[in-house]
Design an enzyme around this catalytic site. Structure first.
Site, PDB file in Angstrom:
ATOM      1  N   GLY A  70       0.809  -1.213   0.000  1.00 15.04           N
ATOM      2  CA  GLY A  70       0.000   0.000   0.000  1.00 15.04           C
ATOM      3  C   GLY A  70       0.844   1.266   0.000  1.00 15.04           C
ATOM      4  O   GLY A  70       0.523   2.228  -0.709  1.00 15.04           O
ATOM      5  N   CYS A 102       1.984   3.408  13.245  1.00 17.33           N
ATOM      6  CA  CYS A 102       3.044   4.359  12.891  1.00 17.33           C
ATOM      7  C   CYS A 102       3.248   5.406  13.968  1.00 17.33           C
ATOM      8  O   CYS A 102       4.321   5.973  14.089  1.00 17.33           O
ATOM      9  CB  CYS A 102       2.706   5.046  11.581  1.00 17.33           C
ATOM     10  SG  CYS A 102       2.061   3.896  10.384  1.00 17.33           S
ATOM     11  N   ASN A 136      -7.874   4.299   8.731  1.00  9.82           N
ATOM     12  CA  ASN A 136      -7.294   3.151   9.434  1.00  9.82           C
ATOM     13  C   ASN A 136      -7.398   3.263  10.954  1.00  9.82           C
ATOM     14  O   ASN A 136      -7.333   2.258  11.644  1.00  9.82           O
ATOM     15  CB  ASN A 136      -5.830   2.973   9.022  1.00  9.82           C
ATOM     16  CG  ASN A 136      -5.047   4.273   9.054  1.00  9.82           C
ATOM     17  OD1 ASN A 136      -5.405   5.234   8.377  1.00  9.82           O
ATOM     18  ND2 ASN A 136      -4.002   4.304   9.842  1.00  9.82           N
ATOM     19  N   THR A 155      11.061  -8.157 -11.126  1.00  4.84           N
ATOM     20  CA  THR A 155      10.552  -9.511 -11.310  1.00  4.84           C
ATOM     21  C   THR A 155       9.282  -9.706 -10.487  1.00  4.84           C
ATOM     22  O   THR A 155       9.235  -9.308  -9.318  1.00  4.84           O
ATOM     23  CB  THR A 155      11.616 -10.536 -10.863  1.00  4.84           C
ATOM     24  OG1 THR A 155      12.795 -10.315 -11.632  1.00  4.84           O
ATOM     25  CG2 THR A 155      11.128 -11.964 -11.052  1.00  4.84           C
ATOM     26  N   SER A 195      -3.699  -3.271  -0.610  1.00  5.70           N
ATOM     27  CA  SER A 195      -2.586  -4.025  -0.042  1.00  5.70           C
ATOM     28  C   SER A 195      -3.060  -5.404   0.399  1.00  5.70           C
ATOM     29  O   SER A 195      -4.164  -5.543   0.922  1.00  5.70           O
ATOM     30  CB  SER A 195      -2.008  -3.258   1.146  1.00  5.70           C
ATOM     31  OG  SER A 195      -0.968  -3.995   1.741  1.00  5.70           O
ATOM     32  N   GLY A 196      -2.208  -6.408   0.201  1.00  2.00           N
ATOM     33  CA  GLY A 196      -2.598  -7.781   0.504  1.00  2.00           C
ATOM     34  C   GLY A 196      -2.819  -8.079   1.983  1.00  2.00           C
ATOM     35  O   GLY A 196      -3.766  -8.764   2.356  1.00  2.00           O
ATOM     36  N   HIS A 197      -1.930  -7.536   2.827  1.00  2.00           N
ATOM     37  CA  HIS A 197      -1.926  -8.015   4.218  1.00  2.00           C
ATOM     38  C   HIS A 197      -3.033  -7.432   5.086  1.00  2.00           C
ATOM     39  O   HIS A 197      -3.143  -7.777   6.260  1.00  2.00           O
ATOM     40  CB  HIS A 197      -0.553  -7.789   4.860  1.00  2.00           C
ATOM     41  CG  HIS A 197      -0.227  -6.373   5.213  1.00  2.00           C
ATOM     42  ND1 HIS A 197      -0.283  -5.921   6.509  1.00  2.00           N
ATOM     43  CD2 HIS A 197       0.155  -5.319   4.458  1.00  2.00           C
ATOM     44  CE1 HIS A 197       0.072  -4.626   6.522  1.00  2.00           C
ATOM     45  NE2 HIS A 197       0.342  -4.255   5.293  1.00  2.00           N
ATOM     46  N   GLN A 222      -7.565   0.088   3.642  1.00  2.00           N
ATOM     47  CA  GLN A 222      -8.432  -0.454   4.700  1.00  2.00           C
ATOM     48  C   GLN A 222      -9.775  -0.928   4.147  1.00  2.00           C
ATOM     49  O   GLN A 222     -10.440  -1.760   4.757  1.00  2.00           O
ATOM     50  CB  GLN A 222      -8.702   0.614   5.774  1.00  2.00           C
ATOM     51  CG  GLN A 222      -7.511   0.915   6.661  1.00  2.00           C
ATOM     52  CD  GLN A 222      -7.152  -0.227   7.602  1.00  2.00           C
ATOM     53  OE1 GLN A 222      -8.018  -1.000   8.027  1.00  2.00           O
ATOM     54  NE2 GLN A 222      -5.892  -0.347   7.930  1.00  2.00           N
TER      55      GLN A 222
END
Ligand SMILES: *Cc1c(COP(=O)(O)O)cnc(C)c1O
Length: 391
Positions: free
Chosen positions: A69, A323, A149, A235, A197-199, A177
Site C-alpha cells: 500500500g 506508525c 485506518n 521480477t 494491499s494484501g496483508h 483499509q
C-alpha cells in the site's frame, strides 16, 4: 491470545497460503521467461490480476502490482504530481490520511508543490464544501482515503469523485483499509487511481496494487524491466501476487455476509464498552464505518498504559496507528476530529477479523473494565475530577 489489531495486519488465511505455496519451490519460474515452465507462472499472475480487478469493477489491465500500500500511495501521488506539472502544482488531500499519503505530500511540498489539507467533521468525514472550495485552476490531484485506518470512518467517495470529475482533476483513493472489506466500484465512484494491499485482507505482506484507470497517463514509479506494462519494473512476486489474487477472490465470495457478521459483533462491542465503562467515547462515524473497526477514547487514561496491561492479558490492541506508537504526540486523526490532547491520549483501537468470536469480545470487555478502573484509581486527574463532581 486475542488478536484485535486487524487494521495493522491480518493473518494469512489457510486458503491463501495453500494457493501461494506451489509458487515457492515448485512453480518458481520468472513469469517473464519464454519457456513453458514460466508460462504457468505468468498464467497465475494473470488470473490473480483478474481477481484483484474484479473486486472493484476494474479491467485486469488497469491493475499494477506493487510491493504494498505504501508504494502504491507514493506512486499515485508523486507520479501524478510529476506528470501534470505543466498544468499545475497544487494537490488536495485530507487531514486524516495515512502517513504513506501525508508524508508523500509533505515531501512534495519541499519540492515546490502546494498541498491543501481539507478538514473533517467530528466523525472524521471530509468537509465536502471545504474540498470543493479548495479546488484551483492549478489543482492536479485530489487524494482522499476510502476509509480511515484509525477511526474506521468511510468517506463519501462518490461525492468526492464528482467534484474531481467536474473540475477535470484526477482522483486517487487510498483504499488499503476498505478493499475487500466494503464494496467499491471505481466507475460508480469516479475513482481514477486506487491503492490496495494484501496483508489487510488475509493476504501476505509486501504485495499490493495500484489501479490506474485506462487513459490516465501517469508515469512509471520503479524504472527497469518491462514488467507491469513497463510501468512498474521488477521480477513479479509470483507467490505474493497469487496470494493477493486468492485473498481478493475469497473476499468477493462473501463480502456481504462477512460485513454483516462483523458489523454485528463490532456494534455489540461498541455498545458494551459505552454502556459499561464511564467516560468513554466512540471515535469515528457511528454508522458509516468499517465493519471491523471500533475506536474509543477513555478519559483520564494513557492509551499506552492501557495497551501494556491488555497485552499482559494476551490481548493485542492498538492506540490507533502502528506508525504513531512510540511517539508522544497524539494521533493526527484524533486531533483532526476535534478531540483535546488529553482525550486523544487515551485512545484504543480494537479491530476485528472474520474469525473474531463473541467470547473473545466478552473477555476483552471484562478485562478492559478492570484495567480502566485500575488506571483511573491511580490517576490524579481522575481524583481531581471526582472531587470536583462531588463539590
Ligand atoms: C496499512 C495501510 C497502508 C500501508 O500499506 P502497506 O501495505 O503496509 O505498505 C496505507 N494506507 C492505509 C490506510 C493503511 O491502513
Amino acid at each position: 491470545m486475542i488478536y484485535l489489531d486487524n487494521a495493522a495486519t491480518t493473518k494469512v488465511s489457510e486458503a491463501v497460503f495453500a494457493a501461494m505455496k506451489p509458487y515457492f519451490c515448485e512453480q518458481y519460474a520468472n513469469p517473464s521467461a519464454i519457456y513453458t515452465f514460466a508460462g504457468k507462472s505468468m498464467k497465475a499472475v494473470d488470473e490473480a490480476r483478474k481477481d484483484v480487478a474484479g473486486l472493484i469493477g476494474a479491467q485486469p489491465n488497469e491493475i499494477y502490482f506493487t510491493a504494498g500500500g505504501s508504494e502504491s500511495d507514493n506512486w499515485a501521488v508523486k507520479a501524478a504530481a510529476e506528470t501534470y506539472r505543466a498544468k499545475g502544482r497544487h494537490i488536495i488531500t485530507s487531514a486524516i490520511e495515512h502517513h504513506a499519503v501525508l508524508h508523500t505530500c509533505q515531501y512534495l511540498e519541499k519540492q515546490g508543490y502546494e498541498v491543501t489539507y481539507v478538514g473533517v467533521d467530528e466523525y472524521g468525514v471530509i468537509k465536502l464544501d471545504e474540498l470543493a472550495a479548495a479546488v484551483r485552476e492549478d489543482t492536479v490531484l485530489i487524494t482522499v482515503m476510502a476509509a480511515n485506518n484509525e477511526i474506521g470512518t468511510i468517506q463519501p467517495l462518490k461525492e468526492i469523485g464528482e467534484i474531481a470529475k467536474r473540475n477535470g482533476i484526477l482522483f486517487h483513493t487510498d483504499a488499503v483499509q476498505a478493499y475487500g472489506h466494503i464494496p467499491l466500484d471505481v466507475d460508480a465512484l469516479g475513482i481514477d487511481m486506487l491503492s490496495g494491499s494484501g496483508h489487510k485482507l488475509y493476504g501476505p505482506k509486501g504485495i499490493g496494487f495500484l489501479y490506474i484507470r485506462k487513459g490516465v497517463r501517469i508515469g512509471a514509479y520503479v524504472h527497469g524491466g518491462a514488467q507491469e506494462r513497463s510501468r512498474r519494473a521488477g521480477t513479479h512476486n509470483t507467490p505474493g501476487i497469487v496470494g493477493m489474487g486468492a485473498a481478493a477472490r475469497l473476499a468477493a465470495a462473501d463480502l456481504g455476509e462477512n460485513m454483516k457478521k462483523q458489523a454485528a459483533l463490532r456494534d455489540y462491542l461498541i455498545q458494551r464498552v459505552l454502556d459499561e465503562i464511564p467516560y468513554s467515547r466512540l471515535n469515528g462515524h457511528p454508522a458509516d464505518r468499517l465493519p471491523g473497526n471500533a475506536s474509543f477514547c477513555f478519559r483520564f487514561i494513557e492509551g499506552e498504559s492501557l495497551l501494556i496491561l491488555l497485552d499482559q492479558k494476551g490481548i493485542c490492541a492498538s492506540s490507533g496507528s502502528a506508525c504513531t506508537s512510540g511517539s508522544l504526540d497524539p494521533s493526527h486523526v484524533l486531533l483532526a476530529i476535534g478531540l483535546p490532547h488529553e482525550t486523544a491520549h487515551g485512545s484504543l483501537r480494537l479491530t476485528l477479523s472474520g474469525e473474531t468470536t463473541k467470547e473473545e469480545i466478552d473477555v476483552t470487555v471484562e478485562e478492559l473494565k478492570k484495567i480502566v478502573g485500575r488506571l483511573r484509581s491511580m490517576s490524579p486527574l481522575y481524583e481531581d475530577f471526582c472531587k470536583s463532581q462531588e463539590g
